[in-house]
Design an enzyme around this catalytic site. Structure first.
Site, PDB file in Angstrom:
ATOM      1  CG  ASP A 105      34.540  33.291  19.346  1.00 48.47           C
ATOM      2  OD1 ASP A 105      34.553  33.931  20.430  1.00 48.47           O
ATOM      3  OD2 ASP A 105      35.573  33.047  18.684  1.00 48.47           O
TER       4      ASP A 105
ATOM      5  CG  ASN B 276      29.377  35.287  33.359  1.00 47.33           C
ATOM      6  OD1 ASN B 276      29.891  35.424  34.474  1.00 47.33           O
ATOM      7  ND2 ASN B 276      29.334  34.104  32.741  1.00 47.33           N
TER       8      ASN B 276
ATOM      9  CE  LYS C 125      37.787  39.000  33.840  1.00 49.29           C
ATOM     10  NZ  LYS C 125      36.386  38.799  33.429  1.00 49.29           N
TER      11      LYS C 125
ATOM     12  CE1 TYR D 130      40.098  36.224  33.984  1.00 53.21           C
ATOM     13  CE2 TYR D 130      41.150  37.022  35.980  1.00 53.21           C
ATOM     14  CZ  TYR D 130      40.040  36.523  35.323  1.00 53.21           C
ATOM     15  OH  TYR D 130      38.864  36.324  36.013  1.00 53.21           O
TER      16      TYR D 130
HETATM   17  C1  BGC Z   1      40.207  34.189  38.705  1.00 51.91           C
HETATM   18  C2  BGC Z   1      40.522  32.990  39.562  1.00 51.91           C
HETATM   19  C3  BGC Z   1      41.176  33.415  40.866  1.00 51.91           C
HETATM   20  C4  BGC Z   1      40.373  34.510  41.535  1.00 51.91           C
HETATM   21  C5  BGC Z   1      41.033  35.034  42.802  1.00 51.91           C
HETATM   22  C6  BGC Z   1      39.444  35.200  39.504  1.00 51.91           C
HETATM   23  O1  BGC Z   1      39.208  36.315  38.707  1.00 51.91           O
HETATM   24  O2  BGC Z   1      39.450  33.780  37.589  1.00 51.91           O
HETATM   25  O3  BGC Z   1      41.373  32.130  38.857  1.00 51.91           O
HETATM   26  O4  BGC Z   1      41.278  32.306  41.738  1.00 51.91           O
HETATM   27  O5  BGC Z   1      40.187  35.579  40.639  1.00 51.91           O
HETATM   28  O6  BGC Z   1      42.375  35.348  42.598  1.00 51.91           O
END
Ligand code: BGC
Length: 256
Positions: free
Chosen positions: A63, A91, A161, A157
């Site tokens: 992990d 990744n 990023k 998320y």
């Molecule tokens: C996400 C997806 C999403 C895509 C476009 C990606 O980074 O993991 O869930 O559909 O971006 O929005």
């Protein structure tokens, strides 16, 4: 073959974009460490496909969101590949879909640990190894269009990023003198397990496709070719950049 004699570690390579990258780098001549959270049949399938391409493969499990395990993963990879690891592909990633007010500490930690803390400390261990060898290297982070583009209900998320984007820019500068380059690939909507639910919902998929100027979701291979380029000498003068592989999604705007 642009990667003859090189070795690469690809996290999250039991499927999706990670598997596509592992195979493409192998086809370009690299030996591959398939780094996965848990060693299962899918990891072995990636390793078998690498071997079928005529390259060496090793599976290493752990992990990466746990620093001790991230270090152990890199150390095991270096032991598995005499001469060390030349190319690191960060990744592995997860996302949680939840309105901001409903996000739990556990959701937040899982997303930030896997998507940001993991790459941070795995990269640290990779860089130490390169410095000890006195050799350069290549770091490729699989980020997302959401390192730039807001995505309501995916705030953890997007934070991870966006963090990966600034980690990349910082390290590009700090590590340049050591001959280590750092770049991000920012995919849009790719046909992978992370989008399984979306792909099973025709209405949602239509709404998404309406936002993609090239009119289709991407495939892991669309990302893998760019990763092979960044891993190769063709990209030696490139560091600190994000390449968007998104069918035009990020900058799409049209008046109806
Ligand atoms: C996400 C997806 C999403 C895509 C476009 C990606 O980074 O993991 O869930 O559909 O971006 O929005």
């Amino acid at each position: 073959m642009r990667l003859q004699g090189k070795t690469a570690l690809v996290t999250g390579s039991s499927g999706g974009i990670g598997r596509g990258i592992a195979l493409r780098l192998a086809q370009e001549g690299a030996d591959i460490v398939v780094a996965v959270h848990r060693h299962d049949d899918r990891a072995d399938e990636t390793a078998a496909a690498v071997q079928a391409a005529g390259r060496r493969a090793a599976v290493v499990a752990g992990d990466i969101g746990n620093v001790a395990q991230a270090f152990a993963v890199m150390d095991a990879a270096v032991r598995a590949m005499p001469g060390g690891i030349d190319i690191l592909v960060n990744n592995a990633g997860v996302e949680v879909n939840a309105p901001f007010v409903a996000v739990t500490e556990a959701d937040y930690d899982r997303v930030l640990d896997t998507n940001l803390k993991g790459p941070f400390f795995l990269t640290q261990r990779f860089v130490r190894q390169r410095l000890e060898l006195g050799r350069g290297g290549k770091i490729i982070n699989i980020s997302s269009v959401h390192e730039e583009l807001p995505f309501p209900h995916f705030t953890s998320y997007c934070a991870s990023k966006g963090g990966l984007r600034m980690m990349m820019r910082n390290l590009a500068i700090e590590l340049a003198a050591s001959g280590i380059t750092v770049n991000n690939i920012a995919p849009g909507a790719i046909e992978t397990p992370i989008n399984r639910r979306l792909m099973a919902d025709a209405a949602k998929q239509q709404a998404l496709l309406a936002n993609i100027p090239l009119g289709r979701m991407g495939l892991p291979d669309d990302v893998a070719g760019v990763a092979a380029f960044l891993a190769s000498a063709d990209a030696d003068y490139m560091t600190g950049a994000t390449l968007f592989i998104d069918g035009g999604l990020l900058w799409n705007y049209a008046e109806q």
